[in-house]
Design a protein around this motif. Structure first.
Motif, PDB file in Angstrom:
ATOM      1  N   HIS A 100     -72.967  61.114   0.896  1.00 41.26           N
ATOM      2  CA  HIS A 100     -71.943  60.352   1.916  1.00 41.26           C
ATOM      3  C   HIS A 100     -71.147  61.939   2.499  1.00 41.26           C
ATOM      4  O   HIS A 100     -71.271  63.050   2.189  1.00 41.26           O
ATOM      5  CB  HIS A 100     -71.417  60.093   1.119  1.00 41.26           C
ATOM      6  N   GLY A 101     -70.159  61.014   3.569  1.00 40.24           N
ATOM      7  CA  GLY A 101     -69.496  62.028   3.626  1.00 40.24           C
ATOM      8  C   GLY A 101     -68.455  62.861   3.293  1.00 40.24           C
ATOM      9  O   GLY A 101     -68.004  61.971   1.898  1.00 40.24           O
ATOM     10  N   THR A 102     -67.695  63.540   3.417  1.00 41.96           N
ATOM     11  CA  THR A 102     -66.052  63.779   2.276  1.00 41.96           C
ATOM     12  C   THR A 102     -65.630  64.738   2.382  1.00 41.96           C
ATOM     13  O   THR A 102     -65.111  65.217   4.417  1.00 41.96           O
ATOM     14  CB  THR A 102     -67.035  65.217   1.022  1.00 41.96           C
ATOM     15  N   ASP A 103     -64.018  64.609   2.647  1.00 36.32           N
ATOM     16  CA  ASP A 103     -62.922  65.161   2.921  1.00 36.32           C
ATOM     17  C   ASP A 103     -62.948  66.133   2.204  1.00 36.32           C
ATOM     18  O   ASP A 103     -61.225  67.190   3.009  1.00 36.32           O
ATOM     19  CB  ASP A 103     -61.786  63.884   2.343  1.00 36.32           C
ATOM     20  N   GLN A 104     -63.467  66.894   1.212  1.00 35.20           N
ATOM     21  CA  GLN A 104     -63.554  68.514   0.822  1.00 35.20           C
ATOM     22  C   GLN A 104     -64.298  69.421   1.252  1.00 35.20           C
ATOM     23  O   GLN A 104     -64.845  69.890   0.898  1.00 35.20           O
ATOM     24  CB  GLN A 104     -64.055  68.319  -0.231  1.00 35.20           C
ATOM     25  N   PRO A 121     -68.653  64.977   7.560  1.00 33.47           N
ATOM     26  CA  PRO A 121     -68.295  63.782   8.144  1.00 33.47           C
ATOM     27  C   PRO A 121     -68.961  63.445   9.464  1.00 33.47           C
ATOM     28  O   PRO A 121     -69.990  62.291   9.788  1.00 33.47           O
ATOM     29  CB  PRO A 121     -67.596  63.051   8.188  1.00 33.47           C
ATOM     30  N   ASP A 122     -69.185  64.218   9.795  1.00 32.51           N
ATOM     31  CA  ASP A 122     -69.905  64.390  11.355  1.00 32.51           C
ATOM     32  C   ASP A 122     -71.360  64.583  11.356  1.00 32.51           C
ATOM     33  O   ASP A 122     -72.087  63.434  11.925  1.00 32.51           O
ATOM     34  CB  ASP A 122     -69.569  65.484  12.173  1.00 32.51           C
ATOM     35  N   ASN A 123     -71.934  65.913  10.204  1.00 32.85           N
ATOM     36  CA  ASN A 123     -73.217  65.274   9.999  1.00 32.85           C
ATOM     37  C   ASN A 123     -73.735  63.867   9.164  1.00 32.85           C
ATOM     38  O   ASN A 123     -74.762  63.661   9.010  1.00 32.85           O
ATOM     39  CB  ASN A 123     -73.113  66.799   9.058  1.00 32.85           C
ATOM     40  N   ALA A 124     -72.939  63.483   8.262  1.00 34.28           N
ATOM     41  CA  ALA A 124     -73.238  62.174   6.970  1.00 34.28           C
ATOM     42  C   ALA A 124     -73.561  61.415   8.303  1.00 34.28           C
ATOM     43  O   ALA A 124     -74.432  60.304   8.018  1.00 34.28           O
ATOM     44  CB  ALA A 124     -72.351  61.816   5.961  1.00 34.28           C
ATOM     45  N   ARG A 125     -72.577  61.116   9.443  1.00 33.03           N
ATOM     46  CA  ARG A 125     -72.604  60.063  10.370  1.00 33.03           C
ATOM     47  C   ARG A 125     -73.899  60.349  11.525  1.00 33.03           C
ATOM     48  O   ARG A 125     -74.966  58.675  11.470  1.00 33.03           O
ATOM     49  CB  ARG A 125     -71.604  60.198  11.572  1.00 33.03           C
ATOM     50  N   LEU A 126     -74.305  61.040  11.174  1.00 31.83           N
ATOM     51  CA  LEU A 126     -75.647  61.961  11.927  1.00 31.83           C
ATOM     52  C   LEU A 126     -77.084  61.064  11.409  1.00 31.83           C
ATOM     53  O   LEU A 126     -77.715  60.462  11.683  1.00 31.83           O
ATOM     54  CB  LEU A 126     -75.646  63.358  12.885  1.00 31.83           C
ATOM     55  N   LEU A 127     -76.538  61.437   9.936  1.00 30.73           N
ATOM     56  CA  LEU A 127     -77.770  60.880   8.860  1.00 30.73           C
ATOM     57  C   LEU A 127     -78.331  59.826   9.009  1.00 30.73           C
ATOM     58  O   LEU A 127     -79.161  58.705   8.822  1.00 30.73           O
ATOM     59  CB  LEU A 127     -77.743  61.882   7.694  1.00 30.73           C
TER      60      LEU A 127
END
Length: 145
Positions: A100-104, A121-127
């Protein structure tokens, strides 16, 4: 987002779109996580399309190793175990474990999580979107020590 990051995201989106045009039967998506390197390599139909830094389990916690299939997706998940922490673009693969995406994002590249695999977050969204397009049966999550 910097111009370089924006261009990289746009190019990856084009590559992902082209890759997803291949029939689902021929598609094979693999997210390979190397715990010692704190890196994820994403392969689609045998070709590497991305390599991203991750954060996995900090000392005293465990990220499971092995080969998994996604179990469910949650675009706006919040942790029921860790103070309602945001887990955007979650791809759950082993019970409560997810990518998942992280803010850290400043901690990516080093162990920092309670066991999940954290991404920008951008990479998590793509995956997340790739998994949704190719399906759970055509996706493998491989985690190695």
């Amino acid at each position: 987002m910097t111009a370089a990051r924006s261009l990289r995201a746009a190019l990856l989106s084009v590559a992902v779109g082209a890759a997803c045009a291949v029939s689902a039967a021929a598609a094979q998506l693999e997210a390979r996580i190397d715990l010692s390197e704190q890196l994820m390599t994403v392969r689609y139909s045998g070709q590497t399309i991305a390599t991203w830094p991750v954060s996995t389990a900090r000392p005293g916690k465990v990220t499971p190793t092995g080969t998994f299939r996604p179990e469910h997706l949650s675009a706006n998940h919040r942790s029921s175990l860790y103070n309602d922490a945001p887990m955007p673009w979650s791809v759950f693969f082993h019970g409560n474990y997810a990518i998942h995406g992280t803010d850290q994002v400043e901690r990516l590249g080093s162990p920092a999580s309670a066991g999940c695999v954290r991404l920008a977050p951008d990479n998590a969204r793509l995956l997340f979107n790739l998994v949704r397009k190719v399906g759970f049966d055509a996706t493998r999550i491989v985690i190695r020590p």
